[in-house]
Design a protein around this motif. Structure first.
Motif, short mmCIF file in Angstrom:
data_model
loop_
_atom_site.label_atom_id
_atom_site.label_comp_id
_atom_site.label_asym_id
_atom_site.label_seq_id
_atom_site.Cartn_x
_atom_site.Cartn_y
_atom_site.Cartn_z
N GLU B 41 33.56 25.96 54.81
CA GLU B 41 33.18 27.27 54.19
C GLU B 41 34.32 27.61 53.12
O GLU B 41 34.07 28.29 51.99
CB GLU B 41 32.74 28.47 55.11
CG GLU B 41 32.26 29.78 54.73
CD GLU B 41 31.00 29.72 53.71
OE1 GLU B 41 30.07 28.85 54.14
OE2 GLU B 41 30.82 30.74 52.86
N ARG B 45 33.99 27.96 49.12
CA ARG B 45 34.40 29.28 48.22
C ARG B 45 35.44 29.31 47.40
O ARG B 45 35.53 29.96 46.33
CB ARG B 45 34.61 30.65 49.35
CG ARG B 45 33.46 30.79 50.14
CD ARG B 45 33.63 32.25 50.77
NE ARG B 45 32.75 32.47 52.07
CZ ARG B 45 32.53 33.44 52.36
NH1 ARG B 45 33.38 34.76 52.15
NH2 ARG B 45 31.70 33.71 53.18
N GLY B 151 42.27 33.58 52.13
CA GLY B 151 40.95 33.13 52.92
C GLY B 151 41.24 33.38 54.19
O GLY B 151 42.08 33.04 54.96
N ARG B 162 42.34 44.47 53.35
CA ARG B 162 41.79 44.01 52.51
C ARG B 162 41.89 44.61 51.14
O ARG B 162 42.22 44.26 49.91
CB ARG B 162 40.30 44.05 52.98
CG ARG B 162 39.43 43.35 51.50
CD ARG B 162 37.91 43.82 52.03
NE ARG B 162 37.06 43.26 50.95
CZ ARG B 162 36.73 41.93 50.98
NH1 ARG B 162 36.88 41.16 51.93
NH2 ARG B 162 35.94 41.43 49.98
N ARG B 171 42.29 37.86 45.02
CA ARG B 171 40.61 37.64 45.65
C ARG B 171 40.83 37.39 47.19
O ARG B 171 41.81 36.53 47.69
CB ARG B 171 40.46 36.30 44.95
CG ARG B 171 38.94 35.96 45.58
CD ARG B 171 38.45 34.84 44.55
NE ARG B 171 37.27 33.96 45.24
CZ ARG B 171 36.74 33.11 45.16
NH1 ARG B 171 37.24 32.15 44.14
NH2 ARG B 171 35.65 32.39 45.77
N GLU B 173 38.65 36.26 50.61
CA GLU B 173 37.25 35.78 51.00
C GLU B 173 37.59 35.80 52.32
O GLU B 173 38.34 35.08 53.19
CB GLU B 173 36.82 34.46 50.52
CG GLU B 173 36.82 34.34 49.13
CD GLU B 173 35.28 34.90 48.76
OE1 GLU B 173 34.67 34.98 49.66
OE2 GLU B 173 35.25 35.12 47.61
N SER B 174 36.97 36.55 53.38
CA SER B 174 36.75 36.70 54.78
C SER B 174 35.47 36.20 55.10
O SER B 174 34.28 36.70 54.87
CB SER B 174 36.99 38.15 55.20
OG SER B 174 38.27 38.56 54.50
#
Lengths: 191, 191
Positions: B41, B45, B151, B162, B171, B173-174
């Motif tokens: 994943e 991303r 990430g 965040r 950026r 992405e969680s």
């Protein structure tokens, strides 16, 4: 394991006749493809043994252990060297003496994840004097689980750990067996 | 990421409205199959970003980072929290304050493995107040490398990390975003 020996020869640094530094691919920077190959090799050597769990120690044991766990289809437990906030009670503990660092530390795992029915593979990055492996085996025995064997990425065969484990009846599978680090050169044990 | 949210719901333990314990599959026992899915994943991303390195912190960041590194075809560097014998000189260092533990620790990486040409993905197990991620970003900046993004496996979205990272232009992405741990229940952010 040829890919591993090649990596040790090309990227390992011999700091002394006792110390091999592999920070380039195992102990600090990690080569994920090599870790996958290592996991595959551990799985090949220990398949059909009914392994239900892998145990290792933070931090450098985690990558090879998780790749082996993926191949064998079993969970990995990593013993902690330092007690953390969310991991306080109901621990199995063992003392591990490091001859290199001249320190004794406590390693611990929660008693929730190892049971008497488990068949456990010990995995670690290095085998030198065998103290870390014996500490992990101690934890497994506290859980009354079975030790299936010990899988080592790099064994320093000129130190006492391998024989110590064999004398106690444990199977030892080391993917690279370093015979000597004399004169700044790595030589491997040939069967 | 649905498999991760399911795992959190089935095996996570809410210790308080601030603390979620996931020792069953991430922070102590590790589920290698889930880690592979997580790596997949992250790679999905962040693909096409030209990432050349992943950086994380020992110990719980290693498994997801190595799986992401395998998918992206790049090496992983794990920052150390404690100085080791074979890793003493030529370090980039940063201070990381833990609000949970009320401690400040030094994290460090060797300057050998990060360069000004690197495009780096930061991966960590948890995002709470963002201090660990900011420490890793500090190390990347010391190397004059580029931060591609952050990430995170589990974000506690009710804490400040965040927004802190977004405000600095990173950026984030969680893979699981926890909205609340109130009343012993985990609820997730829904977009």
């Amino acid at each position: 394991m040829q890919a591993l020996e090649q990596k040790i020869l090309s990227e390992g640094i011999v700091l002394s006749d006792q110390v091999l530094k592999v920070d380039a691919f195992l102990n600090h920077q990690i080569d994920p493809v090599l870790m996958q190959q290592i996991g595959h090799e551990f799985a090949a050597r220990f398949k059909d043994q009914g392994i239900t769990k892998i145990i290792t120690i933070e931090a450098s044991g985690i990558a090879p252990a998780v790749m082996a766990g993926l191949e064998l289809g079993v969970p990995v437990i990593f013993a902690r060297k330092h007690q953390s906030l969310t991991l306080k009670n109901d621990l199995y503990k063992a003392q591990v003496h490091s001859f290199t660092k001249q320190t004794t530390s406590t390693i611990a795992i929660s008693n929730k994840y190892l049971h008497a029915t488990d068949k456990v593979l010990v995995i670690d990055d290095f085998l030198a004097n065998g103290q870390a492996a014996l500490g992990l085996i101690d934890l497994i025995h506290q859980a009354e689980a079975e030790v299936v064997g010990v899988g080592i990425v790099i064994e320093k065969s000129f130190q006492t750990g391998r024989q110590l484990l064999l004398d106690k009846g444990y199977r030892v599978e080391s993917l690279a067996r370093v015979e000597s680090l004399n004169d700044g050169q790595v030589t491997f044990v040939r069967d």
